[in-house]
Design a protein around this motif. Structure first.
Motif, PDB file in Angstrom:
ATOM      1  N   TYR A  92      37.810  39.930  35.661  1.00  0.00           N
ATOM      2  CA  TYR A  92      39.114  39.410  36.101  1.00  0.00           C
ATOM      3  C   TYR A  92      39.027  38.813  37.505  1.00  0.00           C
ATOM      4  CZ  TYR A  92      41.654  40.737  31.916  1.00  0.00           C
ATOM      5  OH  TYR A  92      42.101  40.793  30.618  1.00  0.00           O
ATOM      6  N   ASN A 139      40.338  35.212  38.419  1.00  0.00           N
ATOM      7  CA  ASN A 139      41.280  34.994  39.521  1.00  0.00           C
ATOM      8  C   ASN A 139      40.734  34.007  40.540  1.00  0.00           C
ATOM      9  OD1 ASN A 139      43.365  36.580  38.579  1.00  0.00           O
ATOM     10  ND2 ASN A 139      42.528  38.462  39.467  1.00  0.00           N
ATOM     11  N   LEU A 172      51.287  32.342  31.181  1.00  0.00           N
ATOM     12  CA  LEU A 172      50.287  33.392  30.966  1.00  0.00           C
ATOM     13  C   LEU A 172      49.974  33.445  29.485  1.00  0.00           C
ATOM     14  CD1 LEU A 172      51.922  36.139  33.201  1.00  0.00           C
ATOM     15  CD2 LEU A 172      50.007  34.655  33.806  1.00  0.00           C
ATOM     16  N   ARG A 199      57.900  44.663  34.142  1.00  0.00           N
ATOM     17  CA  ARG A 199      56.973  45.388  35.001  1.00  0.00           C
ATOM     18  C   ARG A 199      56.479  46.640  34.279  1.00  0.00           C
ATOM     19  NH1 ARG A 199      55.873  45.169  40.445  1.00  0.00           N
ATOM     20  NH2 ARG A 199      57.446  43.621  40.947  1.00  0.00           N
ATOM     21  N   LEU A 259      50.448  42.884  28.275  1.00  0.00           N
ATOM     22  CA  LEU A 259      50.184  42.037  29.444  1.00  0.00           C
ATOM     23  C   LEU A 259      50.870  42.618  30.687  1.00  0.00           C
ATOM     24  CD1 LEU A 259      49.283  39.443  30.938  1.00  0.00           C
ATOM     25  CD2 LEU A 259      51.273  38.288  29.950  1.00  0.00           C
ATOM     26  N   HIS A 315      48.969  45.598  31.764  1.00  0.00           N
ATOM     27  CA  HIS A 315      47.700  45.171  32.370  1.00  0.00           C
ATOM     28  C   HIS A 315      47.937  44.709  33.819  1.00  0.00           C
ATOM     29  CE1 HIS A 315      44.070  42.802  33.078  1.00  0.00           C
ATOM     30  NE2 HIS A 315      44.867  41.792  33.371  1.00  0.00           N
ATOM     31  N   LEU A 316      48.968  43.885  34.033  1.00  0.00           N
ATOM     32  CA  LEU A 316      49.245  43.365  35.380  1.00  0.00           C
ATOM     33  C   LEU A 316      49.639  44.488  36.340  1.00  0.00           C
ATOM     34  CD1 LEU A 316      51.229  40.105  34.500  1.00  0.00           C
ATOM     35  CD2 LEU A 316      48.905  40.249  35.434  1.00  0.00           C
ATOM     36  N   SER A 322      47.233  46.019  38.819  1.00  0.00           N
ATOM     37  CA  SER A 322      46.957  45.379  40.112  1.00  0.00           C
ATOM     38  C   SER A 322      48.256  45.073  40.855  1.00  0.00           C
ATOM     39  CB  SER A 322      46.114  44.115  39.921  1.00  0.00           C
ATOM     40  OG  SER A 322      46.626  43.322  38.886  1.00  0.00           O
ATOM     41  N   GLU A 360      51.008  43.741  39.882  1.00  0.00           N
ATOM     42  CA  GLU A 360      51.708  42.493  39.572  1.00  0.00           C
ATOM     43  C   GLU A 360      52.687  42.706  38.415  1.00  0.00           C
ATOM     44  OE1 GLU A 360      48.812  38.944  39.539  1.00  0.00           O
ATOM     45  OE2 GLU A 360      47.552  40.725  39.436  1.00  0.00           O
ATOM     46  N   CYS A 361      53.564  41.716  38.224  1.00  0.00           N
ATOM     47  CA  CYS A 361      54.518  41.798  37.120  1.00  0.00           C
ATOM     48  C   CYS A 361      54.590  40.436  36.439  1.00  0.00           C
ATOM     49  CB  CYS A 361      55.896  42.202  37.643  1.00  0.00           C
ATOM     50  SG  CYS A 361      56.624  40.937  38.698  1.00  0.00           S
ATOM     51  N   ILE A 362      55.360  40.355  35.354  1.00  0.00           N
ATOM     52  CA  ILE A 362      55.647  39.057  34.731  1.00  0.00           C
ATOM     53  C   ILE A 362      57.006  38.616  35.275  1.00  0.00           C
ATOM     54  CG2 ILE A 362      56.013  37.799  32.574  1.00  0.00           C
ATOM     55  CD1 ILE A 362      54.437  39.997  31.102  1.00  0.00           C
TER      56      ILE A 362
END
Ligand code: OOG
Ligand code: MG
Length: 262
Positions: free
Chosen positions: A41, A45, A61, A119, A213, A216-217, A220, A222-224
């Motif tokens: 990843y 990135n 995404l 999230r 997804l 998974h985010l 780290s 992160e969110c969608i």
């Protein structure tokens, strides 16, 4: 992490150059058998950062390898996640130049557009449906940068999950009006149906791919974000295409979207 920063930077540059020059390469785990998921990843990135630095926008995404048909076709067993840059987007009915690609294939997918943030951890189908603005047909054009489309999971993650082009279109549907498990799809190449399926081929329910997804985010931080376009993964095996081919995806209750290879 098993790779140092210099190696990650060099691998990202090599894979992105293959994409931009439409040239294939050997899979990177041949040289770096010890690389781990974080390395994979990190390479993806770094490719994303290179595109952003050149002025590209990240416009969506994707989840991939979310159906048994795809996992079996590629000989792998876990979903993977990637991003879509602005120039991957093809207008509905538009052209894809095969000279810009290595060995493109098309996949029938359900695309989600979110209206609120998602999230993880603990994101589930219910949260995804509540956060979905609409769903619509999407055709993903994948183009592995690896020779003969042969890879393992870490190599394909580093290669941004083979992402290359996509089209979305048709009739956007409210998730309250469709059962995404039983919704039927037909993909046609030059008017001939070549792939058939139902939404449940993707992890039992395509929204499960979006939840994965988000989870998974979350690892780290992160969110969608709201307003994100997400491809939930190929429902059937991918189909090879070449110049002159016309591809249409019909999704029950959502109309159709198409593209042409020139
Ligand atoms: C990896 C990407 C798979 C999907 O929808 O399953 C993918 C590949 O098969 O090259 O995008
Ligand atoms: Mg796909």
């Amino acid at each position: 992490m098993k790779l140092d920063q210099a190696t990650i930077t060099a691998l990202a540059e090599r894979l992105e150059n293959c994409e931009l020059q439409a040239q294939d390469t050997t899979k990177i785990t041949d040289e770096h058998p010890d690389m781990d998921w974080d390395d994979a990843y990190a390479i993806q990135n770094t490719i994303k950062a290179r595109k952003i630095a050149r002025g590209a926008r990240i416009i969506g995404l994707k989840a991939g390898l979310t159906s048994h048909a795809k996992m079996k076709q590629m000989g792998v067993s876990t979903p993977v996640f990637g991003f879509m840059a602005d120039y991957y987007a093809v207008p509905d009915g538009g052209e894809v130049k095969v000279s810009e690609l290595i060995h493109p294939k098309v996949e029938p997918e359900i695309a989600f557009v979110t209206k609120s943030e998602l999230r993880g951890p603990g994101c589930h189908i219910g949260a995804v449906l509540a956060a979905t603005d609409f769903v619509m047909p999407g055709i993903e054009v994948i183009d592995s940068r690896y020779r003969d489309f042969k890879f393992d999971l870490k190599s394909v993650v580093a290669d941004n999950t083979s992402a290359a082009r996509f089209v979305v279109g048709g009739q956007p549907a409210d998730v309250a009006d469709v059962d995404l498990r039983t919704v039927g799809i037909v993909m046609e190449k030059n008017g001939v149906p070549v792939a058939f399926g139902a939404g449940a081929a993707v992890l039992g329910h395509p929204a499960a791919a979006i939840a994965m997804l988000a989870n998974h985010l979350a690892a780290s931080g992160e969110c969608i974000p709201a307003g994100t376009l997400i491809l939930s993964g190929g429902i059937t095996e991918a189909v090879s295409v070449s110049a002159g081919d016309n591809v249409t995806l019909r999704v029950q209750g959502m109309g159709s979207t198409s593209l042409r290879f020139v």
